[in-house]
Enzyme design. Structure first.
Site, PDB file in Angstrom:
ATOM      1  N   GLU A   1     -25.562   5.586 -40.504  1.00  0.00           N
ATOM      2  CA  GLU A   1     -24.351   5.580 -39.666  1.00  0.00           C
ATOM      3  C   GLU A   1     -23.179   6.243 -40.399  1.00  0.00           C
ATOM      4  O   GLU A   1     -22.380   6.958 -39.795  1.00  0.00           O
ATOM      5  CB  GLU A   1     -24.024   4.140 -39.273  1.00  0.00           C
ATOM      6  CG  GLU A   1     -25.091   3.559 -38.342  1.00  0.00           C
ATOM      7  CD  GLU A   1     -24.970   2.046 -38.147  1.00  0.00           C
ATOM      8  OE1 GLU A   1     -24.951   1.312 -39.153  1.00  0.00           O
ATOM      9  OE2 GLU A   1     -24.893   1.604 -36.994  1.00  0.00           O
TER      10      GLU A   1
ATOM     11  N   ALA B   1     -25.820  -1.219 -45.071  1.00  0.00           N
ATOM     12  CA  ALA B   1     -24.777  -2.183 -45.417  1.00  0.00           C
ATOM     13  C   ALA B   1     -25.414  -3.180 -46.373  1.00  0.00           C
ATOM     14  O   ALA B   1     -26.634  -3.377 -46.366  1.00  0.00           O
ATOM     15  CB  ALA B   1     -24.294  -2.882 -44.160  1.00  0.00           C
TER      16      ALA B   1
ATOM     17  N   GLY C   1     -26.461   1.209 -42.093  1.00  0.00           N
ATOM     18  CA  GLY C   1     -25.100   1.699 -42.314  1.00  0.00           C
ATOM     19  C   GLY C   1     -25.068   3.019 -43.078  1.00  0.00           C
ATOM     20  O   GLY C   1     -24.116   3.795 -42.940  1.00  0.00           O
TER      21      GLY C   1
ATOM     22  N   GLU D   1     -31.999  -2.162 -38.701  1.00  0.00           N
ATOM     23  CA  GLU D   1     -31.314  -3.452 -38.514  1.00  0.00           C
ATOM     24  C   GLU D   1     -32.147  -4.436 -37.710  1.00  0.00           C
ATOM     25  O   GLU D   1     -32.094  -5.647 -37.935  1.00  0.00           O
ATOM     26  CB  GLU D   1     -29.963  -3.236 -37.811  1.00  0.00           C
ATOM     27  CG  GLU D   1     -28.904  -2.543 -38.657  1.00  0.00           C
ATOM     28  CD  GLU D   1     -28.894  -1.029 -38.528  1.00  0.00           C
ATOM     29  OE1 GLU D   1     -29.916  -0.433 -38.095  1.00  0.00           O
ATOM     30  OE2 GLU D   1     -27.855  -0.425 -38.857  1.00  0.00           O
TER      31      GLU D   1
HETATM   32  C1  HXC Z   1     -28.386  -4.945 -50.472  1.00  0.00           C
HETATM   33  C2  HXC Z   1     -30.107  -3.632 -51.205  1.00  0.00           C
HETATM   34  C3  HXC Z   1     -30.161  -2.956 -49.972  1.00  0.00           C
HETATM   35  C4  HXC Z   1     -29.214  -3.332 -48.975  1.00  0.00           C
HETATM   36  C5  HXC Z   1     -31.688  -2.144 -51.247  1.00  0.00           C
HETATM   37  N1  HXC Z   1     -31.067  -3.088 -51.955  1.00  0.00           N
HETATM   38  N2  HXC Z   1     -31.141  -2.035 -50.030  1.00  0.00           N
HETATM   39  N3  HXC Z   1     -29.241  -4.618 -51.449  1.00  0.00           N
HETATM   40  N4  HXC Z   1     -28.366  -4.317 -49.273  1.00  0.00           N
HETATM   41  N5  HXC Z   1     -29.159  -2.736 -47.781  1.00  0.00           N
HETATM   42  C6  HXC Z   1     -31.375  -3.526 -53.329  1.00  0.00           C
HETATM   43  C7  HXC Z   1     -32.643  -4.356 -53.383  1.00  0.00           C
HETATM   44  O1  HXC Z   1     -32.362  -5.692 -53.040  1.00  0.00           O
HETATM   45  C8  HXC Z   1     -33.014  -4.198 -54.838  1.00  0.00           C
HETATM   46  O2  HXC Z   1     -32.201  -5.047 -55.624  1.00  0.00           O
HETATM   47  C9  HXC Z   1     -32.594  -2.764 -55.154  1.00  0.00           C
HETATM   48  O3  HXC Z   1     -31.637  -2.410 -54.150  1.00  0.00           O
HETATM   49  C10 HXC Z   1     -33.738  -1.778 -55.074  1.00  0.00           C
HETATM   50  O4  HXC Z   1     -34.363  -1.924 -53.810  1.00  0.00           O
HETATM   51  P1  HXC Z   1     -35.951  -2.109 -53.635  1.00  0.00           P
HETATM   52  O5  HXC Z   1     -36.151  -2.706 -52.303  1.00  0.00           O
HETATM   53  O6  HXC Z   1     -36.541  -2.777 -54.812  1.00  0.00           O
HETATM   54  O7  HXC Z   1     -36.400  -0.560 -53.651  1.00  0.00           O
HETATM   55  P2  HXC Z   1     -37.673   0.083 -52.962  1.00  0.00           P
HETATM   56  O8  HXC Z   1     -38.883  -0.815 -53.113  1.00  0.00           O
HETATM   57  O9  HXC Z   1     -37.738   1.478 -53.506  1.00  0.00           O
HETATM   58  O10 HXC Z   1     -37.353   0.115 -51.390  1.00  0.00           O
HETATM   59  C11 HXC Z   1     -36.289   0.925 -50.887  1.00  0.00           C
HETATM   60  C12 HXC Z   1     -35.915   0.510 -49.419  1.00  0.00           C
HETATM   61  C13 HXC Z   1     -35.636  -1.006 -49.388  1.00  0.00           C
HETATM   62  C14 HXC Z   1     -37.065   0.862 -48.481  1.00  0.00           C
HETATM   63  C15 HXC Z   1     -34.689   1.338 -49.037  1.00  0.00           C
HETATM   64  O11 HXC Z   1     -34.709  -1.330 -50.430  1.00  0.00           O
HETATM   65  C16 HXC Z   1     -35.052  -1.477 -48.104  1.00  0.00           C
HETATM   66  O12 HXC Z   1     -35.765  -1.640 -47.122  1.00  0.00           O
HETATM   67  N6  HXC Z   1     -33.743  -1.765 -48.095  1.00  0.00           N
HETATM   68  C17 HXC Z   1     -33.069  -2.343 -46.948  1.00  0.00           C
HETATM   69  C18 HXC Z   1     -32.862  -1.304 -45.874  1.00  0.00           C
HETATM   70  C19 HXC Z   1     -32.141  -1.888 -44.653  1.00  0.00           C
HETATM   71  O13 HXC Z   1     -32.680  -2.791 -43.970  1.00  0.00           O
HETATM   72  N7  HXC Z   1     -30.942  -1.373 -44.346  1.00  0.00           N
HETATM   73  C20 HXC Z   1     -30.170  -1.832 -43.223  1.00  0.00           C
HETATM   74  C21 HXC Z   1     -29.198  -2.863 -43.663  1.00  0.00           C
HETATM   75  S1  HXC Z   1     -28.307  -3.531 -42.286  1.00  0.00           S
HETATM   76  P3  HXC Z   1     -32.853  -6.113 -56.664  1.00  0.00           P
HETATM   77  O14 HXC Z   1     -31.644  -6.853 -57.156  1.00  0.00           O
HETATM   78  O15 HXC Z   1     -33.828  -6.908 -55.904  1.00  0.00           O
HETATM   79  O16 HXC Z   1     -33.467  -5.222 -57.687  1.00  0.00           O
HETATM   80  C22 HXC Z   1     -27.099  -2.464 -41.972  1.00  0.00           C
HETATM   81  C23 HXC Z   1     -26.163  -2.889 -40.877  1.00  0.00           C
HETATM   82  C24 HXC Z   1     -25.104  -1.850 -40.583  1.00  0.00           C
HETATM   83  O17 HXC Z   1     -26.964  -1.446 -42.567  1.00  0.00           O
HETATM   84  C25 HXC Z   1     -24.028  -2.378 -39.681  1.00  0.00           C
HETATM   85  C26 HXC Z   1     -22.882  -2.999 -40.416  1.00  0.00           C
HETATM   86  C27 HXC Z   1     -21.703  -3.374 -39.568  1.00  0.00           C
END
Ligand code: HXC
Length: 257
Positions: A111, A65, A108, A131
Site C-alpha cells: 500500500e 504494517a 501496508g 491482511e
Molecule cells: C512485524 C514482522 C513483520 C510484520 C516480518 N516481521 N513481517 N514483524 N510486522 N509485518 C518480522 C518477523 O516477526 C521476524 O522477526 C522478522 O521480521 C523476519 O521475518 P521472518 O518471518 O522470520 O522472515 P521469512 O521467514 O523470510 O518470511 C518473510 C515473510 C513473513 C513472508 C515476509 O515475515 C511474513 O509473512 N510477514 C508478515 C507479512 C504480512 O502479513 N503483512 C501484512 C501485515 S498487516 P523475529 O523477531 O521473529 O525474528 C498490514 C495491514 C496494513 O500490513 C493496514 C494498516 C492500517
C-alpha cells in the site's frame, strides 16, 4: 531531525529515503510513519530537490504494517487514533516519489508503494495484500488503490486469497511501470528520478497533479483540468526556454520560473 528507522540521503537533485528496520523486514510502525512523512515533507519543501525515491532492502521493501504494534489494539484505539491515517500525508507531497521495490511489499508495504507516483520493481519483488490471513483486511488503501492499478478481478484475488504476485505479474497487470535486475534497482530508480528532476519543477508538479486527478474525477472534468494547467504553463519562462532550446537545437536551461 535524526532518524532511527530510515536513512535519508541526497543524490544531486534527488532525495533518497531508505526504510531501515532490517530485523523486522522494514515493518511499518508509527515511528517509521512519522519519519518517512517528515523526510518526504522536508524534501518537498527543499528547493534544491526535484524528485524522490523511496526504497527498502533487497529482501524487503516492507513486509507490512507492524503486526506486533497492531496486535493489542482495540477497536476504540484503532478508531480514535484513526490508525495509520498519517500515511495519507505522503500522498500530499507535490514532488514526484518513485517507489523502488525489491523483495517483499506486503500489506501496508504494498500500500505504501502504491501511494508513491510509480513503482519500479526489482526482479525479486513480491507484492501482496495478506491482511486476510491475519483476520483483517487492507487498511492503508489496498482495496482502493490496488483495484485502480490492476482491476477488480485481480484485486479481489489478491485481497481475498492473500497470495503474492511476482514482479513479472505485477508488470503485466500494470502495478509496476518497469522491472529491472534487483542489483540495479536503486541506481535505475535514482536515474529515473534524476531525469525528472532535470525538468521544470512547475511542469513536473502539474503533471503529477493532473495524472492523479484522473483517479478523482470524470473524464470531461479531468480533461478540462489538464487543459487549464497546460494553458497556465505558457506563463512560465521555462516554457519559452524549453521551446527555444528545441528550436535552437540546444539543451534547455530550466530555472523553475
Ligand atoms: C512485524 C514482522 C513483520 C510484520 C516480518 N516481521 N513481517 N514483524 N510486522 N509485518 C518480522 C518477523 O516477526 C521476524 O522477526 C522478522 O521480521 C523476519 O521475518 P521472518 O518471518 O522470520 O522472515 P521469512 O521467514 O523470510 O518470511 C518473510 C515473510 C513473513 C513472508 C515476509 O515475515 C511474513 O509473512 N510477514 C508478515 C507479512 C504480512 O502479513 N503483512 C501484512 C501485515 S498487516 P523475529 O523477531 O521473529 O525474528 C498490514 C495491514 C496494513 O500490513 C493496514 C494498516 C492500517
Amino acid at each position: 531531525m535524526t532518524y532511527e528507522t530510515i536513512l535519508v540521503e541526497t543524490r544531486g537533485k534527488v532525495g533518497l529515503i531508505t526504510l531501515n528496520r532490517p530485523k523486522a523486514l522494514n515493518a511499518l510502525n508509527s515511528q517509521v510513519l512519522a519519519e518517512v512523512v517528515a523526510a518526504a515533507s522536508a524534501f518537498n519543501a527543499d528547493p534544491a530537490i526535484g524528485a524522490m525515491v523511496l526504497t527498502g532492502s533487497e529482501k524487503a521493501f516492507a513486509a507490512g504494517a507492524d503486526i506486533k504494534e497492531m496486535q493489542a489494539l482495540s477497536f476504540a484505539d484503532a478508531y480514535s487514533q484513526d490508525f495509520f491515517v498519517g500515511w495519507e500525508e505522503l500522498t500530499r507531497t507535490r514532488k514526484p516519489i518513485i517507489a523502488a521495490v525489491a523483495g517483499y511489499a506486503l500489506g501496508g508495504g504494498c500500500e505504501l508503494a502504491m501511494m508513491c507516483d510509480f513503482i519500479i520493481a526489482g526482479d525479486n519483488a513480491k507484492f501482496g495484500q495478506p491482511e486476510i490471513t491475519l483476520g483483517v483486511m487492507p487498511g492503508m488503501g489496498g482495496s482502493q488503490r490496488l483495484t485502480r492499478f490492476v482491476g477488480k478481478s485481480k484485486a479481489m484475488d489478491m485481497c481475498l486469497t492473500g497470495r503474492m504476485m511476482d514482479a513479472a505479474e505485477a508488470e503485466r497487470s500494470g502495478l509496476v511501470s518497469r522491472v529491472v535486475p534487483v542489483a540495479e534497482l536503486t541506481e535505475e530508480a535514482l536515474k529515473a528520478a534524476a531525469k525528472i528532476a532535470e525538468f521544470s519543477l512547475p511542469s513536473v508538479m502539474m503533471t503529477k497533479e493532473a495524472v492523479n486527478r484522473a483517479y478523482e474525477t470524470t473524464l470531461a472534468e479531468g480533461l478540462r483540468f489538464e487543459r487549464r494547467l497546460f494553458h497556465s504553463l505558457f506563463a512560465l519562462d521555462d516554457q519559452k526556454e524549453g521551446m527555444a532550446a528545441f528550436v535552437e537545437k540546444r539543451k534547455p536551461n530550466f530555472t523553475n520560473r
